[in-house]
Scaffold this motif. Structure first.
Motif, mmCIF file in Angstrom:
data_model
loop_
_atom_site.group_PDB
_atom_site.id
_atom_site.type_symbol
_atom_site.label_atom_id
_atom_site.label_comp_id
_atom_site.label_asym_id
_atom_site.label_seq_id
_atom_site.Cartn_x
_atom_site.Cartn_y
_atom_site.Cartn_z
ATOM 1 N N THR A 59 -6.895 2.269 13.451
ATOM 2 C CA THR A 59 -6.800 3.117 12.267
ATOM 3 C C THR A 59 -7.828 4.234 12.412
ATOM 4 O O THR A 59 -8.826 4.082 13.122
ATOM 5 C CB THR A 59 -7.057 2.387 10.919
ATOM 6 O OG1 THR A 59 -8.464 2.435 10.642
ATOM 7 C CG2 THR A 59 -6.594 0.940 10.923
ATOM 8 N N CYS A 60 -7.583 5.333 11.720
ATOM 9 C CA CYS A 60 -8.514 6.468 11.810
ATOM 10 C C CYS A 60 -9.815 6.166 11.085
ATOM 11 O O CYS A 60 -10.805 6.878 11.275
ATOM 12 C CB CYS A 60 -7.897 7.709 11.175
ATOM 13 S SG CYS A 60 -6.386 8.198 11.962
ATOM 14 N N GLU A 107 -4.757 15.197 8.638
ATOM 15 C CA GLU A 107 -5.603 13.995 8.604
ATOM 16 C C GLU A 107 -5.740 13.551 10.046
ATOM 17 O O GLU A 107 -4.820 12.960 10.610
ATOM 18 C CB GLU A 107 -4.942 12.936 7.698
ATOM 19 C CG GLU A 107 -5.909 11.876 7.247
ATOM 20 C CD GLU A 107 -5.776 10.604 8.043
ATOM 21 O OE1 GLU A 107 -6.501 10.483 9.055
ATOM 22 O OE2 GLU A 107 -4.961 9.757 7.654
ATOM 23 N N ARG A 161 -9.067 -4.222 11.637
ATOM 24 C CA ARG A 161 -7.795 -3.979 10.957
ATOM 25 C C ARG A 161 -6.843 -3.291 11.941
ATOM 26 O O ARG A 161 -7.237 -2.365 12.641
ATOM 27 C CB ARG A 161 -8.084 -3.092 9.739
ATOM 28 C CG ARG A 161 -6.882 -2.663 8.947
ATOM 29 C CD ARG A 161 -7.360 -1.848 7.747
ATOM 30 N NE ARG A 161 -6.282 -1.264 7.013
ATOM 31 C CZ ARG A 161 -6.305 -0.024 6.510
ATOM 32 N NH1 ARG A 161 -7.368 0.737 6.665
ATOM 33 N NH2 ARG A 161 -5.276 0.437 5.846
ATOM 34 N N TYR A 208 0.857 -1.207 0.000
ATOM 35 C CA TYR A 208 0.000 0.000 0.000
ATOM 36 C C TYR A 208 0.889 1.252 0.000
ATOM 37 O O TYR A 208 0.696 2.173 -0.801
ATOM 38 C CB TYR A 208 -0.882 -0.069 1.244
ATOM 39 C CG TYR A 208 -1.825 1.075 1.525
ATOM 40 C CD1 TYR A 208 -2.652 1.597 0.543
ATOM 41 C CD2 TYR A 208 -1.931 1.604 2.821
ATOM 42 C CE1 TYR A 208 -3.548 2.623 0.836
ATOM 43 C CE2 TYR A 208 -2.817 2.622 3.125
ATOM 44 C CZ TYR A 208 -3.623 3.130 2.129
ATOM 45 O OH TYR A 208 -4.513 4.140 2.425
ATOM 46 N N ASN A 237 0.591 4.172 13.657
ATOM 47 C CA ASN A 237 -0.296 3.061 13.258
ATOM 48 C C ASN A 237 -0.009 2.553 11.835
ATOM 49 O O ASN A 237 -0.275 1.395 11.523
ATOM 50 C CB ASN A 237 -1.780 3.425 13.439
ATOM 51 C CG ASN A 237 -2.225 4.580 12.597
ATOM 52 O OD1 ASN A 237 -1.412 5.350 12.092
ATOM 53 N ND2 ASN A 237 -3.524 4.718 12.423
ATOM 54 N N PHE A 238 0.556 3.438 10.987
ATOM 55 C CA PHE A 238 1.012 3.016 9.651
ATOM 56 C C PHE A 238 2.411 3.611 9.452
ATOM 57 O O PHE A 238 2.558 4.652 8.781
ATOM 58 C CB PHE A 238 0.044 3.487 8.563
ATOM 59 C CG PHE A 238 -1.253 2.731 8.564
ATOM 60 C CD1 PHE A 238 -1.429 1.605 7.766
ATOM 61 C CD2 PHE A 238 -2.292 3.122 9.378
ATOM 62 C CE1 PHE A 238 -2.614 0.896 7.791
ATOM 63 C CE2 PHE A 238 -3.491 2.417 9.414
ATOM 64 C CZ PHE A 238 -3.647 1.302 8.616
ATOM 65 N N MET A 278 1.967 5.964 5.812
ATOM 66 C CA MET A 278 1.612 7.376 6.048
ATOM 67 C C MET A 278 2.779 8.294 5.678
ATOM 68 O O MET A 278 2.588 9.496 5.467
ATOM 69 C CB MET A 278 1.190 7.606 7.501
ATOM 70 C CG MET A 278 -0.069 6.887 7.903
ATOM 71 S SD MET A 278 -1.518 7.229 6.863
ATOM 72 C CE MET A 278 -1.589 5.745 5.860
ATOM 73 N N PHE A 301 -8.045 10.443 -0.068
ATOM 74 C CA PHE A 301 -8.238 10.098 1.344
ATOM 75 C C PHE A 301 -8.228 11.388 2.164
ATOM 76 O O PHE A 301 -7.311 12.196 2.051
ATOM 77 C CB PHE A 301 -7.080 9.196 1.798
ATOM 78 C CG PHE A 301 -7.285 8.554 3.146
ATOM 79 C CD1 PHE A 301 -7.645 7.217 3.255
ATOM 80 C CD2 PHE A 301 -7.110 9.288 4.311
ATOM 81 C CE1 PHE A 301 -7.838 6.625 4.500
ATOM 82 C CE2 PHE A 301 -7.306 8.703 5.563
ATOM 83 C CZ PHE A 301 -7.664 7.374 5.652
ATOM 84 N N SER A 328 -9.487 2.197 1.387
ATOM 85 C CA SER A 328 -8.188 2.866 1.218
ATOM 86 C C SER A 328 -7.467 2.407 -0.048
ATOM 87 O O SER A 328 -7.301 1.208 -0.266
ATOM 88 C CB SER A 328 -7.303 2.588 2.423
ATOM 89 O OG SER A 328 -7.957 2.979 3.593
ATOM 90 N N ARG A 330 2.656 8.289 1.594
ATOM 91 C CA ARG A 330 1.470 8.999 1.122
ATOM 92 C C ARG A 330 1.674 10.518 1.147
ATOM 93 O O ARG A 330 1.061 11.251 0.388
ATOM 94 C CB ARG A 330 0.312 8.590 2.036
ATOM 95 C CG ARG A 330 -0.992 9.152 1.708
ATOM 96 C CD ARG A 330 -2.054 8.207 2.159
ATOM 97 N NE ARG A 330 -2.617 8.586 3.438
ATOM 98 C CZ ARG A 330 -3.634 7.934 3.994
ATOM 99 N NH1 ARG A 330 -4.134 6.867 3.426
ATOM 100 N NH2 ARG A 330 -4.123 8.326 5.125
HETATM 101 C C1 SIN Z 1 -5.085 6.036 9.069
HETATM 102 O O1 SIN Z 1 -5.483 5.338 9.975
HETATM 103 O O2 SIN Z 1 -4.783 7.217 9.295
HETATM 104 C C2 SIN Z 1 -4.909 5.566 7.666
HETATM 105 C C3 SIN Z 1 -5.690 4.385 7.313
HETATM 106 C C4 SIN Z 1 -5.638 4.042 5.847
HETATM 107 O O3 SIN Z 1 -4.894 4.628 5.066
HETATM 108 O O4 SIN Z 1 -6.377 3.161 5.463
#
Ligand code: SIN
Length: 484
Positions: free
Chosen positions: A291-292, A258, A286, A113, A159-160, A164, A454, A448, A167
């Motif tokens: 995750t947000c 974000e 997940r 991803y 968390n990522f 992140m 996003f 996603s 991106r």
């Molecule tokens: C996030 O939790 O901020 C990102 C989740 C995603 O990209 O699917």
């Protein structure tokens, strides 16, 4: 454990400035732990204000040469970076699981991803179009240019730890910006491994810099107050986002935020229940609910409430918990603070009438491994209805009418992701249009992708990541008025 990584070049524990690995000016380090068993993975150089300033200088000095490359030249370097990440996918995934805790399958997915943003923006780099506008006078010609905003600070979450970063920095780099990355203190190793591969890919010195720190406030202060940093992109909590926004006001920086979500997941009577259960599992659990965009409130229409709960609870029972390196679906929470929050929200919900049908406690004593949990009979009075749980707890609410559930779903200051399941076209359009969210999944729990925009509305922030929209956030518009 870190010995599991085969490509030893990926294990870096210093700061990265001007393509060099350096100790912090203070000589300080901080410990990075495996959240599953709290074992020490390594120590990492602890950046302070002086190091951060040096990183900003490096990025600022690199800008001139980087932005004058052709889009094709920048694209080729991004493409090499993408290829190297894919080649090292297994090691990067293992490193990610070691420092973050998520199951290896999910980590492999995150590496792919994350890489997909680099691939996407390597292509988009070539499609940054300006405009021509008919002049307002017979002898005037008007041209609109799109130019890189300048030095970008990317503040990224735990968390990522991979995706992140890519991106944010892939579109920034694609258009000709240079970057200073401040990874989360729990997970700096994935960021440093990405920097090593960037160096191998051929990014010139100073274009990418990484400042790991155990003191994000101090480093954040330098990044937000520096007039040389022209743009800040942050993924994380709403509280920190608001603080950064205030700090950036002094230099009027361009911002992308974000922030937190509070995603409703609505299941209407005419849904395919089996599919809705699968979608709810995928969305809720997940990354152990961290995750947000995780479903935070599951609303089920009255006629199918009991059936949905029975099927959902039985599916949740089947989810295995354990070390992310084993074959499990749920790994540990990131730290004790995260566990305390989950316990607090659950306790409050039970006191207000919620019923735990499954889970509700630790899977293994003295860990942060929380059992996937189903909480029935949730109500709007519970704290969990307004706070992002960021853990594997699924509160389930009952509703009657379409209008009622739209109001319940919108009753939050957050506006990131929402989901619903149903089969009536008229209702689908009504709900899709009336939900106050930046992203809506319809008959799917997974939204996603690098090809879609996003981002959120309301207090979930602004700016978009991914897709053709994601590049705009790193560009400024200049208009030329030419008298002929
Ligand atoms: C996030 O939790 O901020 C990102 C989740 C995603 O990209 O699917």
């Amino acid at each position: 454990m870190i010995e599991l990584i085969k490509n030893k070049q990926l294990i870096q524990n210093q700061l990265f400035i001007n393509n060099e690995w350096l100790d912090a000016e203070s000589g300080n380090t901080f410990i990075v732990k495996n959240p599953f068993d709290q074992s020490e993975l390594t120590e990492v150089s602890d950046c302070g204000p002086v190091d951060t300033q040096a990183a900003i200088e490096a990025a600022s000095n690199a800008l001139g040469l980087w932005k004058i490359l052709t889009a094709g030249e920048r694209s080729a370097i991004l493409r090499k970076w993408f290829n190297l990440i894919i080649k090292n996918q297994e090691d990067l995934a293992t490193l990610l699981t070691l420092e973050q805790g998520k199951p290896l399958m999910e980590s492999r997915g995150e590496i792919a991803y994350g890489a997909s943003f680099i691939e996407w923006f390597a292509e988009e780099a070539k499609r940054i179009y300006g405009d021509t506008i008919p002049g307002h006078q017979e002898n005037k010609r008007i041209i609109v240019l799109k130019q890189p905003v300048g030095v970008v600070a990317a503040l990224t979450p735990w968390n990522f730890p991979n995706a992140m970063i890519t991106r944010k920095v892939a579109p920034a780099l694609a258009v000709g910006c240079s970057v200073v990355i401040k990874p989360a203190e729990d997970t700096p190793l994935s960021a440093l491994a990405l920097a090593q591969l960037a160096k191998e890919a051929g990014f010139p010195p100073g274009v990418i810099n990484v400042v790991p720190t155990s003191n994000p406030g101090e480093v954040g202060e330098v990044l937000t107050s520096s007039p040389k940093v022209k743009k800040l992109s942050f993924t994380g909590s709403t509280a920190v986002g608001k603080l950064l926004m205030k700090q950036c006001a002094g230099t009027v920086k361009k911002l992308s935020l974000e922030l937190g979500g509070n995603a409703p997941f609505i299941v209407f009577n005419d849904s395919d229940i089996e599919k809705a259960v699968q979608g709810a599992i995928a969305s809720k659990y997940r990354n152990a609910g961290q995750t947000c965009v995780c479903a935070n409130r599951i609303f089920v229409q009255e006629a199918i409430y009991d059936q949905f709960l029975a099927q959902f609870t039985s599916a949740v029972k089947g989810l295995k918990t354990g070390s992310g390196l084993e074959k499990v679906e749920i790994g540990p929470l990131i730290n004790q603070k995260a566990l305390d929050k989950v316990n607090r929200l659950l306790q409050d919900a039970e006191q207000k009438g919620g019923k735990v049908l499954e889970g509700g406690k630790l899977a293994i004593k003295d860990t942060t491994l929380f059992k996937p949990t189903v909480l029935a009979d949730a109500t709007a009075e519970m704290d969990i209805s307004q706070e992002e749980v960021f853990g594997p707890v699924a509160p389930v609410y009952k509703f009657n009418t379409v209008q009622e559930v739209i109001e319940m779903a919108n009753d939050t200051s957050a506006g990131l992701a929402a989901y619903f399941y149903g089969n009536n076209n008229r209702v689908i359009w009504q709900v899709a249009e009336e939900l106050e969210y930046g992203m809506v999944g319809i008959n799917t729990g997974m939204i996603s992708t690098a090809v879609a925009p996003f981002g959120g509305i309301k207090e979930s922030g602004f700016g978009r990541e991914g897709s053709k929209y994601g590049i705009e956030d790193y560009l400024v518009t200049k208009y030329l008025c030419l008298e002929v």
